[in-house]
Design an enzyme around this catalytic site. Structure first.
Site, PDB file in Angstrom:
ATOM      1  N   ASP A 131       0.904  -1.343  -0.253  1.00 51.66           N
ATOM      2  CA  ASP A 131      -0.631   0.053   0.398  1.00 51.66           C
ATOM      3  C   ASP A 131       0.932   1.240   0.081  1.00 51.66           C
ATOM      4  OD1 ASP A 131      -2.475  -1.973   0.438  1.00 51.66           O
ATOM      5  OD2 ASP A 131      -1.728  -1.906   2.355  1.00 51.66           O
TER       6      ASP A 131
ATOM      7  N   GLU B 199     -11.764  -0.251  -3.158  1.00 46.68           N
ATOM      8  CA  GLU B 199     -10.640   0.176  -2.361  1.00 46.68           C
ATOM      9  C   GLU B 199      -9.292   1.078  -2.238  1.00 46.68           C
ATOM     10  OE1 GLU B 199      -9.908  -2.758   0.017  1.00 46.68           O
ATOM     11  OE2 GLU B 199      -8.076  -3.596  -0.861  1.00 46.68           O
TER      12      GLU B 199
HETATM   13  O1  FUB Z   1      -3.235  -3.604   3.495  1.00 42.06           O
HETATM   14  C1  FUB Z   1      -4.751  -4.328   4.054  1.00 42.06           C
HETATM   15  C2  FUB Z   1      -5.828  -3.761   3.193  1.00 42.06           C
HETATM   16  O2  FUB Z   1      -5.271  -4.187   1.541  1.00 42.06           O
HETATM   17  C3  FUB Z   1      -6.192  -1.901   2.596  1.00 42.06           C
HETATM   18  O3  FUB Z   1      -6.197  -1.192   3.509  1.00 42.06           O
HETATM   19  C4  FUB Z   1      -6.191  -2.136   0.979  1.00 42.06           C
HETATM   20  O4  FUB Z   1      -5.658  -0.899  -0.005  1.00 42.06           O
HETATM   21  C5  FUB Z   1      -5.516  -3.865   0.721  1.00 42.06           C
HETATM   22  O5  FUB Z   1      -4.387  -3.974  -0.509  1.00 42.06           O
END
Ligand code: FUB
Length: 351
Positions: free
Chosen positions: A42, A253
């Site tokens: 991320d 997301e």
């Molecule tokens: O790293 C945990 C979660 O996985 C992140 O918040 C999302 O965007 C995904 O990459």
């Protein structure tokens, strides 16, 4: 500690940059992980004082079984990394914030972001509170590398995950956030928290507009929202909102915002279909019209990115699971981003 980048990364970047005319930016040699002694994911990249700083998640093996709510992503701290140029050494500045120092936090420090204003650096982070509800916190430092001191409470009115803070040319800053499934965005769709909604809105909602990211302007203190978060509208080519069943294109997301010329590029992960997609608008609030795929699926279930301009070139920071082969143990990478003359982003095939 300093991690020396291997030569192939440089070669790959050169090749990607040379492919300006191609519709899919291919690299003959794949980029290498930027960090190899820890698992990182991320990556939110920013340029502060002429240097690239990367704010990633720090993945660990916590031996939590995999589930649709991401329980296996059980991270406990953040490290900040920096580089004086893409292809240069990557410096690990050590632990910038630890879960144990956040008074209201329960578990799972997920994807962070950072911003700067008036001599202070801000680290934004999603973490579950002691009731297992994701909130977004903020911590401050006089240095881009921390250590960061968290505020005693989460940002009022914040929820869900994946904060991304964009500062426009007029100095106003906006936070984009949200993530469905484990990110809990669906639990807030009525305005009140509903713990029963585990993934998305479920059956019967397929033909409704998809759940989408939220955006809120930040107050000048950068610690609080200046307004109630609004929906980030993503429209199709006919001006209609993307639908919940449109898994290849709808928001899941990992929001990011960048400006190119006078256009605002909202980019995000489509989650269960594993694309990084983008949509373009004329205001930081949107609406944004879906334009296409920035990156095809990487190895691993999640895909998450940031886009940054450095010394006149644009780069995408992202992750895959090259080092571990495991979904929850990821490694960050960087590639050059190429655009057509009309500003369109050329699709990268990372495989
Ligand atoms: O790293 C945990 C979660 O996985 C992140 O918040 C999302 O965007 C995904 O990459």
């Amino acid at each position: 500690m300093i991690i020396q980048l291997k030569k192939p990364l440089l070669t790959a970047l050169v090749l990607a940059g040379a492919m300006q005319g191609a519709s899919v930016a291919q690299t003959a040699v794949k980029p290498k992980p930027l960090v190899t002694d820890l698992f990182t994911a991320d990556p939110s990249a920013h340029v502060f004082n002429g240097r690239i700083y990367i704010y990633p998640s720090h993945d660990i093996e916590a031996n939590v079984p995999q589930d649709d709510e991401g329980g296996h992503f059980n991270m406990r701290d953040y490290h900040v990394y920096s580089m004086d140029k893409v292809g240069g050494p990557v410096i690990d500045h050590g632990v910038a914030l630890d879960l144990k120092d956040i008074p209201w936090a329960g578990r799972q420090l997920w994807a962070p972001d950072a911003a700067y204003r008036n001599g202070t650096y801000f680290l934004y982070f999603p973490v579950k509170d002691k009731d297992d509800v994701f909130r977004i916190g903020v911590a401050t430092s006089k240095s881009p590398t921390g250590p960061f001191k968290p505020q005693p409470k989460p940002i009022p009115g914040s929820y869900s995950i994946d904060p991304a803070v964009f500062t426009d040319q007029d100095g106003h800053s906006y936070m984009y956030f949200g993530g469905i499934w484990g990110g809990q965005l669906q639990r807030w769709h009525t305005g009140k928290y509903d713990a029963g909604l585990k993934t998305d809105l479920g059956k019967g909602h397929e033909n409704e507009p998809a759940l989408t990211a939220k955006v809120a302007r930040m107050k000048d203190d950068m610690l609080t929202f200046d307004e109630t978060p609004k929906n980030v509208e993503i429209l199709d080519e006919n001006g209609k909102p993307l639908l919940a069943k449109d898994n290849d294109r709808r928001f899941f997301e990992g929001a990011w915002m960048h400006r190119f010329g006078d256009k605002y590029y909202f980019s995000y992960s489509t989650g269960d279909t594993h694309f990084l997609a983008y949509a373009v608008g004329s205001s930081p609030y949107g609406p944004f019209t879906y334009k296409g795929i920035i990156m095809k699926p990487v190895s691993g279930w999640t895909t998450h990115h940031s886009i940054v301009e450095f010394q006149g070139k644009w780069y995408i920071f992202y992750h895959d699971v090259e080092l571990s082969g495991k979904t929850h143990l990821r490694n960050i990478k960087v590639r050059m981003l190429t655009r057509g003359k009309d500003g369109s982003i050329q699709t990268i095939d990372p495989q």
